[in-house]
Design an enzyme around this catalytic site. Structure first.
Site, mmCIF file in Angstrom:
data_model
loop_
_atom_site.group_PDB
_atom_site.id
_atom_site.type_symbol
_atom_site.label_atom_id
_atom_site.label_comp_id
_atom_site.label_asym_id
_atom_site.label_seq_id
_atom_site.Cartn_x
_atom_site.Cartn_y
_atom_site.Cartn_z
ATOM 1 N N LYS A 223 63.163 -16.069 67.762
ATOM 2 C CA LYS A 223 61.987 -15.480 68.252
ATOM 3 C C LYS A 223 62.230 -16.528 69.848
ATOM 4 O O LYS A 223 63.129 -17.287 69.615
ATOM 5 C CB LYS A 223 60.778 -16.778 67.482
ATOM 6 C CG LYS A 223 61.621 -18.077 67.274
ATOM 7 C CD LYS A 223 59.909 -18.897 68.457
ATOM 8 C CE LYS A 223 61.054 -20.843 67.666
ATOM 9 N NZ LYS A 223 60.667 -21.306 68.760
ATOM 10 N N ASP B 199 58.320 -23.963 61.591
ATOM 11 C CA ASP B 199 58.507 -23.355 62.418
ATOM 12 C C ASP B 199 58.999 -21.285 61.380
ATOM 13 O O ASP B 199 58.710 -20.960 61.867
ATOM 14 C CB ASP B 199 59.839 -22.583 63.245
ATOM 15 C CG ASP B 199 59.464 -23.191 64.521
ATOM 16 O OD1 ASP B 199 58.127 -23.803 64.449
ATOM 17 O OD2 ASP B 199 60.010 -23.076 65.417
#
Length: 290
Positions: free
Chosen positions: A11, A136
């Site tokens: 990401k 996350d």
């Protein structure tokens, strides 16, 4: 089914704003994140009992501190039984780069264990389980384009254009996430959370998200002034925007010209670098669960 492979995407933080200090020692954040076409591969094989870990990357720990091991332990606790597993972590996402490899690997293990052992848990529930592993992890159970808040565990899926390319660059140096946040939060004012969040609105486009900026970038550049050359070089190669992702040490260039993105590799021959595209997690995980 005795074994399977789950792709774990990287990401990037198109932007990252620090909102304020939390009573639990973490920092409240507001960030637009996008999953991209760079993957670790997590191979999971059933075994009679326990967990064994292996990896092609000798720099990562193969013990209980690894996010993969943490995800396995949490899932065993959730289902109330030991899910014997032999897990190989095929790393392509560089560690300590701000690209979320460890968190994505953990999410892939949760998905893979459910598939391998026919455990019926939907993605929203897996996201909550993942939050116990790392801040996350939940974002990897969203659509791939999200605003994350809180310490990163609150995920709001949003729609943004995907017609762009990214070029990732990682220098040989970097600082820990904890150190970056500790330095940055010294300038935060307690109790300002509500006002700051109210001023932040979902961006209308991906490039607009980039231009919100990364509050950790000045911290990194103060520690490593030479890293500014990476930002400038990406822009000189045609990037519409370039910045640090997460707490670093990875940088991204945002390109609307895909050919320029591919050619950027010529300027970073001595550093790890990779052209990527934004991807949808719904398409990636189609055929799994959720």
């Amino acid at each position: 089914m005795l074994s399977l492979t789950v792709k774990a995407p990287a990401k990037i933080n198109l932007c990252l704003k620090l909102i304020g200090e939390r009573s639990d020692g973490y920092t409240d954040i507001w960030s637009v994140v996008q999953t991209v076409s760079l993957f670790d591969e997590i191979d999971i094989e059933k075994k009679e009992s326990g967990l064994s870990l292996s990896s092609n990357d000798s720099s990562i720990p193969l013990n209980e501190s690894n996010t993969v091991a943490k995800a396995w332990a949490v899932m065993c606790q959730v289902v109330g039984t030991e899910l014997g597993a032999k897990i190989h972590i095929g790393k392509r996402i560089p560690p300590q780069s701000g690209l979320g490899g460890g968190s994505s690997d953990a999410a892939a293990v949760l998905i893979g264990l459910c598939k391998l052992y026919d455990i019926q848990i939907d993605f929203p529930t897996l996201a909550k389980i993942g939050a116990a592993v790392g801040s996350d992890v939940p974002l990897f159970f969203g659509t791939g384009t999200s605003i994350i808040t809180g310490r990163g565990e609150k995920v709001q899926n949003i729609g943004l254009d995907q017609n762009y390319s990214l070029f990732l660059v990682k220098p040989h140096y970097g600082m820990s996430t904890a150190r970056a946040y500790n330095i940055a939060k010294k300038g935060l004012t307690k109790g300002r959370t509500g006002n700051i969040i109210a001023s932040l609105q979902p961006p209308a486009s991906a490039i607009e998200a980039c231009r919100i900026g990364n509050d950790l970038e000045p911290v990194f550049l103060n520690e490593y002034p030479g890293a500014a050359d990476i930002i400038e070089k990406l822009r000189s190669m045609g990037a519409d925007y370039s910045a640090l992702t997460g707490s670093g040490s990875g940088f991204y260039g945002f390109f609307t010209d895909e050919e320029a993105s591919r050619k950027a590799a010529e300027s970073f021959e001595k550093l790890w670098c990779q052209p990527v595209k934004p991807i949808s997690l719904r398409e990636l995980h189609d055929g799994y669960i959720g």
